[in-house]
Design a protein around this motif. Structure first.
Motif, PDB file in Angstrom:
ATOM      1  N   ALA A 278       0.828  -1.209   0.000  1.00 30.48           N
ATOM      2  CA  ALA A 278       0.000   0.000   0.000  1.00 30.48           C
ATOM      3  C   ALA A 278       0.862   1.259   0.000  1.00 30.48           C
ATOM      4  O   ALA A 278       0.584   2.220  -0.723  1.00 30.48           O
ATOM      5  N   GLU A 279       1.911   1.259   0.813  1.00 24.05           N
ATOM      6  CA  GLU A 279       2.802   2.416   0.855  1.00 24.05           C
ATOM      7  C   GLU A 279       3.467   2.642  -0.493  1.00 24.05           C
ATOM      8  O   GLU A 279       3.556   3.788  -0.970  1.00 24.05           O
ATOM      9  N   MET A 280       3.913   1.569  -1.125  1.00 23.67           N
ATOM     10  CA  MET A 280       4.557   1.710  -2.435  1.00 23.67           C
ATOM     11  C   MET A 280       3.561   2.180  -3.488  1.00 23.67           C
ATOM     12  O   MET A 280       3.895   3.004  -4.354  1.00 23.67           O
ATOM     13  N   ALA A 281       2.323   1.678  -3.413  1.00 28.84           N
ATOM     14  CA  ALA A 281       1.311   2.073  -4.400  1.00 28.84           C
ATOM     15  C   ALA A 281       1.001   3.562  -4.297  1.00 28.84           C
ATOM     16  O   ALA A 281       0.837   4.248  -5.311  1.00 28.84           O
ATOM     17  N   LEU A 282       0.910   4.084  -3.081  1.00 29.99           N
ATOM     18  CA  LEU A 282       0.671   5.515  -2.896  1.00 29.99           C
ATOM     19  C   LEU A 282       1.866   6.326  -3.383  1.00 29.99           C
ATOM     20  O   LEU A 282       1.706   7.350  -4.049  1.00 29.99           O
ATOM     21  N   ALA A 283       3.056   5.850  -3.047  1.00 31.53           N
ATOM     22  CA  ALA A 283       4.270   6.552  -3.478  1.00 31.53           C
ATOM     23  C   ALA A 283       4.366   6.585  -4.996  1.00 31.53           C
ATOM     24  O   ALA A 283       4.786   7.592  -5.582  1.00 31.53           O
ATOM     25  N   TRP A 284       3.954   5.495  -5.647  1.00 32.49           N
ATOM     26  CA  TRP A 284       4.023   5.428  -7.111  1.00 32.49           C
ATOM     27  C   TRP A 284       3.155   6.505  -7.753  1.00 32.49           C
ATOM     28  O   TRP A 284       3.567   7.152  -8.725  1.00 32.49           O
ATOM     29  N   SER A 293      -2.220  15.639  -5.764  1.00 29.83           N
ATOM     30  CA  SER A 293      -2.569  15.007  -4.503  1.00 29.83           C
ATOM     31  C   SER A 293      -3.211  13.660  -4.792  1.00 29.83           C
ATOM     32  O   SER A 293      -3.699  13.414  -5.909  1.00 29.83           O
ATOM     33  N   VAL A 294      -3.217  12.781  -3.796  1.00 27.94           N
ATOM     34  CA  VAL A 294      -3.862  11.489  -3.933  1.00 27.94           C
ATOM     35  C   VAL A 294      -4.880  11.346  -2.807  1.00 27.94           C
ATOM     36  O   VAL A 294      -4.597  11.672  -1.652  1.00 27.94           O
ATOM     37  N   ILE A 295      -6.079  10.901  -3.163  1.00 27.28           N
ATOM     38  CA  ILE A 295      -7.164  10.765  -2.193  1.00 27.28           C
ATOM     39  C   ILE A 295      -7.158   9.350  -1.623  1.00 27.28           C
ATOM     40  O   ILE A 295      -7.247   8.374  -2.366  1.00 27.28           O
ATOM     41  N   ILE A 296      -7.036   9.260  -0.313  1.00 24.52           N
ATOM     42  CA  ILE A 296      -7.106   7.963   0.338  1.00 24.52           C
ATOM     43  C   ILE A 296      -8.443   7.800   1.039  1.00 24.52           C
ATOM     44  O   ILE A 296      -9.078   8.771   1.447  1.00 24.52           O
ATOM     45  N   GLY A 297      -8.880   6.561   1.163  1.00 25.28           N
ATOM     46  CA  GLY A 297      -9.987   6.224   2.031  1.00 25.28           C
ATOM     47  C   GLY A 297      -9.418   5.445   3.200  1.00 25.28           C
ATOM     48  O   GLY A 297      -8.375   4.795   3.080  1.00 25.28           O
ATOM     49  N   ALA A 298     -10.054   5.518   4.341  1.00 19.60           N
ATOM     50  CA  ALA A 298      -9.556   4.796   5.504  1.00 19.60           C
ATOM     51  C   ALA A 298     -10.731   4.383   6.376  1.00 19.60           C
ATOM     52  O   ALA A 298     -11.767   5.049   6.404  1.00 19.60           O
ATOM     53  N   SER A 299     -10.548   3.273   7.088  1.00 18.00           N
ATOM     54  CA  SER A 299     -11.587   2.792   7.991  1.00 18.00           C
ATOM     55  C   SER A 299     -11.188   2.953   9.448  1.00 18.00           C
ATOM     56  O   SER A 299     -11.981   2.673  10.339  1.00 18.00           O
ATOM     57  N   SER A 300      -9.950   3.399   9.689  1.00 18.47           N
ATOM     58  CA  SER A 300      -9.480   3.568  11.064  1.00 18.47           C
ATOM     59  C   SER A 300      -8.311   4.540  11.084  1.00 18.47           C
ATOM     60  O   SER A 300      -7.663   4.795  10.061  1.00 18.47           O
ATOM     61  N   ASN A 307      -1.049   4.611   5.841  1.00 20.50           N
ATOM     62  CA  ASN A 307      -1.039   5.250   4.521  1.00 20.50           C
ATOM     63  C   ASN A 307      -0.070   6.425   4.470  1.00 20.50           C
ATOM     64  O   ASN A 307       0.593   6.657   3.451  1.00 20.50           O
ATOM     65  N   LEU A 308       0.026   7.169   5.548  1.00 17.59           N
ATOM     66  CA  LEU A 308       0.913   8.328   5.569  1.00 17.59           C
ATOM     67  C   LEU A 308       2.380   7.929   5.422  1.00 17.59           C
ATOM     68  O   LEU A 308       3.208   8.736   4.994  1.00 17.59           O
ATOM     69  N   LYS A 309       2.695   6.678   5.753  1.00 16.20           N
ATOM     70  CA  LYS A 309       4.069   6.210   5.585  1.00 16.20           C
ATOM     71  C   LYS A 309       4.477   6.163   4.114  1.00 16.20           C
ATOM     72  O   LYS A 309       5.666   6.151   3.799  1.00 16.20           O
ATOM     73  N   GLY A 310       3.475   6.135   3.217  1.00 16.03           N
ATOM     74  CA  GLY A 310       3.773   6.123   1.794  1.00 16.03           C
ATOM     75  C   GLY A 310       4.468   7.375   1.318  1.00 16.03           C
ATOM     76  O   GLY A 310       5.061   7.401   0.228  1.00 16.03           O
ATOM     77  N   LEU A 311       4.425   8.433   2.134  1.00 17.67           N
ATOM     78  CA  LEU A 311       5.069   9.694   1.759  1.00 17.67           C
ATOM     79  C   LEU A 311       6.564   9.684   2.044  1.00 17.67           C
ATOM     80  O   LEU A 311       7.280  10.588   1.624  1.00 17.67           O
ATOM     81  N   GLU A 312       7.017   8.682   2.776  1.00 16.26           N
ATOM     82  CA  GLU A 312       8.407   8.684   3.221  1.00 16.26           C
ATOM     83  C   GLU A 312       9.396   8.367   2.105  1.00 16.26           C
ATOM     84  O   GLU A 312      10.564   8.716   2.195  1.00 16.26           O
ATOM     85  N   ASN A 313       8.924   7.688   1.063  1.00 12.92           N
ATOM     86  CA  ASN A 313       9.826   7.372  -0.054  1.00 12.92           C
ATOM     87  C   ASN A 313       9.042   7.320  -1.353  1.00 12.92           C
ATOM     88  O   ASN A 313       8.508   6.285  -1.726  1.00 12.92           O
TER      89      ASN A 313
END
Length: 329
Positions: A278-284, A293-300, A307-313
């Motif tokens: 998931a992190e790699m997919a967001l980073a991609w 920007s990228v819109i995420i959905g979250a349940s918790s 998901n925010l970890k996807g911004l690290e790389n």
């Protein structure tokens, strides 16, 4: 009483300029398509909204029919606005849309002036707002003259009910006309919103990304995780609480052996990068400046943290991009 974190703008969130405008959007925005409806727990929805804002997510993306039931996500956000976010209204960038089915009858969907204006009036009441920051035509209407749809957007801005307007999921030629029409009336298209992820390359293939840039518009991506396919959720089967199991938009027949093999290969690559899939997919999605920007959905809240970890790389080598393409294409 909610008090926003004083560290919200030093939490690590980065902001990108939206086309040729004064707007900066967070690299990750929060979408309220799921998990903010009347069937969901308000306390959980509120905790996610608070966590988002406390971590620099200032953009909340809604639509008239988000829920379920239709309209209930806007009602939930309206409660959060009243209880928590009212003192911070000028820091927030709030969007809504109209285009898909909202109520019965010929004026309850698509792109007529009557529907768009009526829908926005209803949305503002549900969200306890005087205006939204951006209002989208949620889909292209092949039967209503495009001039009617676009002129409604122009007039909505001039009435002060939206500061900016955008288009979502428009085909290339309709988008080209929209950019020109709005520019000629001094109401530029701020954002194009489209589905974009490792599996779905239509914005690239149809030149939508480049078109938006050339017209001074930003591009905001939704469904970056392909409704959960681009996570590790399905590597060991279909969980009982997954979207496939619940019978939502993601169908069991979409998880073919071929797709599963691709997910496994991508997951292996993500682990080698020190990320979850998931992190790699967001980073991609955020790998270059064509995406604002990228819109995420979250349940918790925990899922949002992950998901925010996807911004690290968000950096990929040329070889990594070639490998992703070999796996997918």
């Amino acid at each position: 009483m909610y008090s926003a974190s004083p560290e919200r703008y030093s939490s690590g969130m980065k902001y990108r300029r939206c086309g040729q405008s004064g707007i900066l959007l967070p690299e990750i925005s929060l979408g309220l398509w799921h998990n903010f409806g009347s069937v969901d727990t308000f306390d959980n929805s509120q905790k996610m909204a608070h966590y988002a804002f406390d971590n620099g997510i200032i953009h909340f993306d809604l639509a008239n029919n988000y829920g379920p039931v239709y309209g209930s996500a806007e009602e939930t956000f309206g409660q959060i606005m009243k209880k928590s976010f009212a003192p911070y209204r000028d820091e927030l960038f709030i969007s809504t849309k109209a285009g898909h089915e909202m109520w019965q009858g010929p004026y309850g969907e698509w792109g007529s002036r009557k529907y768009l204006m009526s829908s926005l009036d209803q949305s503002l009441k549900r969200m306890n707002l005087d205006y939204v920051d951006i209002f989208y035509s949620h889909r292209f209407d092949p039967n209503t003259p495009l001039e009617e749809t676009l002129q409604a957007l122009v007039d909505i801005v001039r009435q002060g009910k939206a500061l900016y307007v955008g288009i979502s999921k428009y085909p290339y030629e309709a988008a080209r006309f929209a950019y020109h029409y709005l520019k000629q009336r001094d109401v530029r298209c701020l954002l194009y919103q489209g589905r974009y992820n490792i599996f779905n390359r239509e914005p690239e293939q149809e030149q939508i990304l480049q078109q938006a840039k050339e017209n001074g518009s930003g591009f905001i991506a939704f469904s970056p995780l392909a409704q959960g396919l681009l996570t590790n959720r399905y590597l060991q089967g279909i969980p009982d609480d997954s979207r496939i199991a619940r019978g939502g938009f993601l169908k069991k027949e979409q998880l073919t052996n071929d797709v599963l093999q691709k997910i496994e290969q991508l997951n292996k690559m993500a682990l080698e990068r020190g990320q979850t899939l998931a992190e790699m997919a967001l980073a991609w999605v955020l790998k270059d400046d064509l995406v604002t920007s990228v819109i995420i959905g979250a349940s918790s809240v925990q899922q949002m943290k992950d998901n925010l970890k996807g911004l690290e790389n968000c950096q990929f080598t040329a070889e990594e991009l070639r490998l992703i393409n070999r796996i997918i294409l």
